[in-house]
Structure formats: C-alpha cells, structure tokens
Design an enzyme around this catalytic site. Structure first.
Site, PDB file in Angstrom:
ATOM      1  N   GLY A 113      37.527  93.918 -20.858  1.00 52.18           N
ATOM      2  CA  GLY A 113      36.621  93.264 -21.784  1.00 52.18           C
ATOM      3  C   GLY A 113      35.241  93.224 -21.164  1.00 52.18           C
ATOM      4  O   GLY A 113      35.103  93.288 -19.938  1.00 52.18           O
ATOM      5  N   GLN A 132      26.624  90.586 -19.894  1.00 51.65           N
ATOM      6  CA  GLN A 132      26.993  91.191 -18.616  1.00 51.65           C
ATOM      7  C   GLN A 132      26.234  92.490 -18.347  1.00 51.65           C
ATOM      8  O   GLN A 132      26.254  92.991 -17.225  1.00 51.65           O
ATOM      9  CB  GLN A 132      28.497  91.426 -18.538  1.00 51.65           C
ATOM     10  CG  GLN A 132      29.294  90.138 -18.434  1.00 51.65           C
ATOM     11  CD  GLN A 132      30.760  90.408 -18.293  1.00 51.65           C
ATOM     12  OE1 GLN A 132      31.465  90.537 -19.282  1.00 51.65           O
ATOM     13  NE2 GLN A 132      31.206  90.518 -17.050  1.00 51.65           N
ATOM     14  N   CYS A 167      36.489  89.152 -12.820  1.00 52.12           N
ATOM     15  CA  CYS A 167      35.361  89.375 -13.720  1.00 52.12           C
ATOM     16  C   CYS A 167      34.507  90.502 -13.162  1.00 52.12           C
ATOM     17  O   CYS A 167      34.252  90.551 -11.946  1.00 52.12           O
ATOM     18  CB  CYS A 167      34.551  88.080 -13.818  1.00 52.12           C
ATOM     19  SG  CYS A 167      33.103  88.209 -14.892  1.00 52.12           S
ATOM     20  N   LEU A 168      34.052  91.393 -14.028  1.00 56.75           N
ATOM     21  CA  LEU A 168      33.198  92.490 -13.572  1.00 56.75           C
ATOM     22  C   LEU A 168      31.886  91.982 -12.991  1.00 56.75           C
ATOM     23  O   LEU A 168      31.273  92.657 -12.169  1.00 56.75           O
ATOM     24  CB  LEU A 168      32.943  93.474 -14.716  1.00 56.75           C
ATOM     25  CG  LEU A 168      34.170  94.218 -15.238  1.00 56.75           C
ATOM     26  CD1 LEU A 168      33.783  95.120 -16.408  1.00 56.75           C
ATOM     27  CD2 LEU A 168      34.842  95.011 -14.138  1.00 56.75           C
ATOM     28  N   HIS A 214      38.059  84.438 -22.105  1.00 56.73           N
ATOM     29  CA  HIS A 214      37.150  84.819 -21.029  1.00 56.73           C
ATOM     30  C   HIS A 214      35.834  85.366 -21.595  1.00 56.73           C
ATOM     31  O   HIS A 214      34.748  84.948 -21.173  1.00 56.73           O
ATOM     32  CB  HIS A 214      37.847  85.873 -20.146  1.00 56.73           C
ATOM     33  CG  HIS A 214      37.054  86.374 -19.004  1.00 56.73           C
ATOM     34  ND1 HIS A 214      37.320  86.017 -17.700  1.00 56.73           N
ATOM     35  CD2 HIS A 214      36.006  87.219 -18.949  1.00 56.73           C
ATOM     36  CE1 HIS A 214      36.467  86.630 -16.893  1.00 56.73           C
ATOM     37  NE2 HIS A 214      35.653  87.366 -17.627  1.00 56.73           N
ATOM     38  N   GLU A 215      35.933  86.296 -22.546  1.00 59.39           N
ATOM     39  CA  GLU A 215      34.720  86.919 -23.093  1.00 59.39           C
ATOM     40  C   GLU A 215      33.917  85.932 -23.937  1.00 59.39           C
ATOM     41  O   GLU A 215      32.687  85.930 -23.889  1.00 59.39           O
ATOM     42  CB  GLU A 215      35.067  88.177 -23.890  1.00 59.39           C
ATOM     43  CG  GLU A 215      35.750  89.267 -23.087  1.00 59.39           C
ATOM     44  CD  GLU A 215      35.045  89.659 -21.790  1.00 59.39           C
ATOM     45  OE1 GLU A 215      33.798  89.581 -21.706  1.00 59.39           O
ATOM     46  OE2 GLU A 215      35.747  90.051 -20.844  1.00 59.39           O
ATOM     47  N   HIS A 255      31.861  83.844 -21.667  1.00 53.72           N
ATOM     48  CA  HIS A 255      30.635  84.530 -21.234  1.00 53.72           C
ATOM     49  C   HIS A 255      29.501  84.315 -22.233  1.00 53.72           C
ATOM     50  O   HIS A 255      28.373  84.020 -21.846  1.00 53.72           O
ATOM     51  CB  HIS A 255      30.864  86.037 -21.077  1.00 53.72           C
ATOM     52  CG  HIS A 255      31.366  86.456 -19.750  1.00 53.72           C
ATOM     53  ND1 HIS A 255      30.730  86.137 -18.574  1.00 53.72           N
ATOM     54  CD2 HIS A 255      32.450  87.186 -19.407  1.00 53.72           C
ATOM     55  CE1 HIS A 255      31.406  86.649 -17.556  1.00 53.72           C
ATOM     56  NE2 HIS A 255      32.460  87.286 -18.041  1.00 53.72           N
TER      57      HIS A 255
END
Length: 184
Positions: free
Chosen positions: A58, A63, A106-107, A148-149, A152
């Site tokens: 995702g 991000q 997380c990226l 999670h997304e 963000h």
C-alpha cells in the site's frame, strides 16, 4: 488491432522516492481531492509504480510528497486473496471485530517493524478516479493495510499506535536509521 490485455497498474507511472518519516507532509492531514482529471490518474499511476518498486502492499500520496487524500493497494488478506485498487478521499467508516497484534512496517520507515494492534475488520468509503463512490471492506492483513493507509492520510504512522516498550524500541531503531534526519 487494440490489445485485449488488461493494463497493469503502475506500468506507465513514474517511480518517486518515498518520503521518510519526520517530514512535515507525513505529519499533516491530507487535503481532499476535488479535481477528477488526468493529474489524478497520473498520481495513481505514480503511486502504483512507486509502491511496486519499493515492494510495498500500500502507498499513500503523502508518502511521495503529495498532500492529497489518495492511496493505492495490492494486498492479500489472511486467506491469500489479492485485493488491488485505489481510493480517493477515503474515510475509515468501521474498524471492528477482534483487535489483533501483527508485525507492521512502513515504506516511510525502512527497516523499522513492530507488533502493532489493529482491528481485524475495516470498512473504508471513498471514490474512484471518476468520482464514483466506492466502499471497500477488508479483513485480516488487508484490514490492517486499509487502516494503515488511512492513518497516513490523517497525518499518522503506525508508530503512533505503539505504546510502552514497543514504542520506545521502535523510536530508538528509527533514530539509529541511516535515513533518519529530523526536521528542525
């Protein structure tokens, strides 16, 4: 002759660097999308390309430095069913069921992982690229991804959900990371 092959999401997108945690764009709530046009299509393509290039499941627009309420996903659930899509202006409507701890990363926090408690079911309402309403329900790992997304886009990261020693350890790992440069 026109191709009958389905277009692969992200195949025409540009790979962007993923913004590391502590950058202001990741700590602020994203603005709603108001224009459903070619710029939005390009953003979604770039999100897919970037997510795949960085081996994510995702990716939220902030991000890659874009403060708009958009995210993409290509994520399995606990039964290994693949969920592929995007959401524009998503809002978490429901998060319920059982609270389940699970390893999360997380990226924007490369190399940092921690057991994070999330609800086992999530329902998110948003729109597609044309502005049509969508409602996505996920369970298991896919529910974790949706939460999670959405976090963000509300200006949060999974570290915000940690408490006690798990939070302290994750923050210590973050500060020791080669990519960590706090904004002054």
């Amino acid at each position: 002759m026109a191709s009958t092959r389905p277009r692969i999401p992200g195949s025409s997108g540009t790979v962007h660097p993923v913004i590391p945690w502590a950058e202001p764009v990741l700590g602020a709530a994203c603005a709603p999308v108001t224009a459903f046009d070619s710029s939005l299509e390009r953003l979604v393509e770039d999100l897919y390309a970037t997510m795949y290039a960085h081996d994510g499941v995702g990716l939220a627009a902030n991000q890659i430095g874009v403060g708009l309420r958009v995210f993409v996903y290509d994520c399995p659930d606990d039964e290994d069913v693949r969920h592929l899509g995007h959401l524009v202006n998503p809002v978490l409507l429901e998060a319920d069921g059982v609270r389940v701890p699970g390893e999360e990363g997380c990226l924007s926090l490369p190399g940092v992982r921690a057991s994070t408690v999330r609800w086992d079911r999530a329902v998110v309402r948003g729109q597609d690229l044309t502005g049509a309403e969508l409602e996505i329900e996920g369970t298991g790992f896919f529910a974790r991804c949706l939460q999670h997304e959405t976090d963000h886009l509300d200006g949060g990261v999974f570290l915000d959900r940690l408490t006690g020693p798990r939070r302290s350890l994750a923050l210590r790992r973050t500060r020791r990371s080669v990519w960590y440069h706090p904004v002054s």
